[in-house]
Design an enzyme around this catalytic site. Structure first.
Site, PDB file in Angstrom:
ATOM      1  N   ASP A  28       0.833  -1.205   0.000  1.00 11.69           N
ATOM      2  CA  ASP A  28       0.000   0.000   0.000  1.00 11.69           C
ATOM      3  C   ASP A  28       0.865   1.251   0.000  1.00 11.69           C
ATOM      4  O   ASP A  28       1.920   1.277   0.645  1.00 11.69           O
ATOM      5  CB  ASP A  28      -0.895   0.043   1.246  1.00 11.69           C
ATOM      6  CG  ASP A  28      -2.170  -0.768   1.084  1.00 11.69           C
ATOM      7  OD1 ASP A  28      -2.151  -1.752   0.312  1.00 11.69           O
ATOM      8  OD2 ASP A  28      -3.171  -0.421   1.734  1.00 11.69           O
ATOM      9  N   CYS A  53      -8.557   4.588   0.815  1.00 15.12           N
ATOM     10  CA  CYS A  53      -9.210   4.420   2.112  1.00 15.12           C
ATOM     11  C   CYS A  53      -8.548   5.311   3.151  1.00 15.12           C
ATOM     12  O   CYS A  53      -7.367   5.656   3.033  1.00 15.12           O
ATOM     13  CB  CYS A  53      -9.113   2.965   2.578  1.00 15.12           C
ATOM     14  SG  CYS A  53     -10.086   1.819   1.569  1.00 15.12           S
ATOM     15  N   TYR A  93      -8.487 -13.866   4.429  1.00 19.17           N
ATOM     16  CA  TYR A  93      -7.264 -13.428   5.096  1.00 19.17           C
ATOM     17  C   TYR A  93      -7.531 -12.698   6.407  1.00 19.17           C
ATOM     18  O   TYR A  93      -6.591 -12.191   7.040  1.00 19.17           O
ATOM     19  CB  TYR A  93      -6.459 -12.498   4.170  1.00 19.17           C
ATOM     20  CG  TYR A  93      -7.239 -11.290   3.722  1.00 19.17           C
ATOM     21  CD1 TYR A  93      -7.288 -10.144   4.513  1.00 19.17           C
ATOM     22  CD2 TYR A  93      -7.948 -11.299   2.531  1.00 19.17           C
ATOM     23  CE1 TYR A  93      -8.029  -9.035   4.118  1.00 19.17           C
ATOM     24  CE2 TYR A  93      -8.687 -10.196   2.133  1.00 19.17           C
ATOM     25  CZ  TYR A  93      -8.718  -9.073   2.930  1.00 19.17           C
ATOM     26  OH  TYR A  93      -9.451  -7.985   2.542  1.00 19.17           O
ATOM     27  N   ASN A 104     -18.144  12.720   2.019  1.00 24.91           N
ATOM     28  CA  ASN A 104     -17.620  13.861   1.275  1.00 24.91           C
ATOM     29  C   ASN A 104     -17.656  15.069   2.198  1.00 24.91           C
ATOM     30  O   ASN A 104     -18.561  15.174   3.049  1.00 24.91           O
ATOM     31  CB  ASN A 104     -18.492  14.205   0.049  1.00 24.91           C
ATOM     32  CG  ASN A 104     -18.351  13.213  -1.085  1.00 24.91           C
ATOM     33  OD1 ASN A 104     -17.383  12.461  -1.159  1.00 24.91           O
ATOM     34  ND2 ASN A 104     -19.325  13.197  -1.972  1.00 24.91           N
ATOM     35  N   HIS A 145     -17.480   9.789  -1.404  1.00 28.46           N
ATOM     36  CA  HIS A 145     -16.482   9.139  -2.262  1.00 28.46           C
ATOM     37  C   HIS A 145     -15.177   8.827  -1.538  1.00 28.46           C
ATOM     38  O   HIS A 145     -14.199   8.428  -2.168  1.00 28.46           O
ATOM     39  CB  HIS A 145     -16.198  10.023  -3.480  1.00 28.46           C
ATOM     40  CG  HIS A 145     -17.371  10.168  -4.386  1.00 28.46           C
ATOM     41  ND1 HIS A 145     -18.350  11.120  -4.184  1.00 28.46           N
ATOM     42  CD2 HIS A 145     -17.751   9.472  -5.485  1.00 28.46           C
ATOM     43  CE1 HIS A 145     -19.277  11.022  -5.130  1.00 28.46           C
ATOM     44  NE2 HIS A 145     -18.937  10.017  -5.931  1.00 28.46           N
ATOM     45  N   GLU A 183      -3.963   0.383  -2.241  1.00 30.61           N
ATOM     46  CA  GLU A 183      -3.227  -0.775  -2.724  1.00 30.61           C
ATOM     47  C   GLU A 183      -2.604  -0.492  -4.094  1.00 30.61           C
ATOM     48  O   GLU A 183      -3.212   0.148  -4.939  1.00 30.61           O
ATOM     49  CB  GLU A 183      -4.150  -1.987  -2.851  1.00 30.61           C
ATOM     50  CG  GLU A 183      -4.952  -2.313  -1.608  1.00 30.61           C
ATOM     51  CD  GLU A 183      -6.307  -1.632  -1.574  1.00 30.61           C
ATOM     52  OE1 GLU A 183      -7.152  -2.036  -0.750  1.00 30.61           O
ATOM     53  OE2 GLU A 183      -6.518  -0.687  -2.370  1.00 30.61           O
TER      54      GLU A 183
END
Length: 226
Positions: A28, A53, A93, A104, A145, A183
């Site tokens: 990341d 994120c 995982y 937002n 978003h 990622e």
């Protein structure tokens, strides 16, 4: 390497962290949310390509009043039973999803542009830095978003995901415990970027690359010495 990573994070730079071969097997791109800019948004969107994120410490999550998305789904499942069926209890995982709500900032337009998302991210971090989490609903709207993630209490001592690693890094750097992680994807295979390619990207761009294992070990030492 942890000293280099902490110095980079304090300077508002991007750091690359690989979690583990036994977990997501992903690298990341991470930066402190209080230093987020539209330029970083563009770079990470183009060069990482995963999901943007915003990891929040457990403490900031509680102060903001944001739940886990699974908690919302559980409550709403009495009216919408399919939400119970969608429970993410088979993640290969992990035991639990860190996902919370999406937001937002109210002064953004669509919320999706690099300018808008950078604004939402930075303003959220600055709100937490100022200790004004109670004003969250006044300045932000949902859904939006920007995806929020709730770190586990105790961070990497409880869960070893990028969410917790990001927050551990912020804590050790003495910064607001709100981060940005995304990622790194591979254009060739459609999977996550191979670790060696991520290391090469870091070298080519003068960025720090470190393993999650090293970060977790450094955090354990940090807590022992506090």
């Amino acid at each position: 390497m942890i000293k280099e990573a902490l110095e980079a994070i304090k300077n508002g730079e991007i750091v690359l962290i690989f979690d583990s071969d036994n977990r997501e097997r992903e690298t990341d791109m991470i930066v402190a949310a209080e230093f987020m800019t539209p330029e970083y948004m563009t770079q990470i969107r183009n060069d990482a390509g995963g999901l943007f994120c915003i990891p929040l410490s457990s403490e900031n999550s509680d102060a903001l009043g944001v739940p886990f998305m699974t908690d919302i789904m559980e409550i709403a499942s009495s009216k919408y039973p399919v939400l119970g069926e969608l429970n993410p209890d088979d993640i290969p995982y992990d035991e639990k999803s860190a996902f919370s709500i999406t937001v937002n900032h109210r002064k953004t337009f669509t919320g999706i542009t690099d300018n808008d998302r950078a604004c939402t991210i930075k303003e959220l971090a600055l709100m937490c830095k100022a200790g004004k989490q109670k004003e969250f609903g006044k300045y932000f709207r949902a859904p939006g978003h920007v995806t929020l993630l709730r770190a586990a209490k105790g961070h990497v001592r409880s869960r070893k995901g990028h969410t917790e690693m990001s927050i551990a890094l912020m804590e050790m750097a003495g910064l607001t415990e709100v981060a940005v992680c995304c990622e790194m994807m591979d254009d060739k295979t459609g999977g996550s970027l191979p670790t060696e390619d991520a290391k090469k990207y870091a070298k080519d761009h003068g960025l720090v690359f470190m393993s999650g294992a090293d970060l977790i070990e450094a955090y354990s030492e940090y807590k022992k010495n506090k």
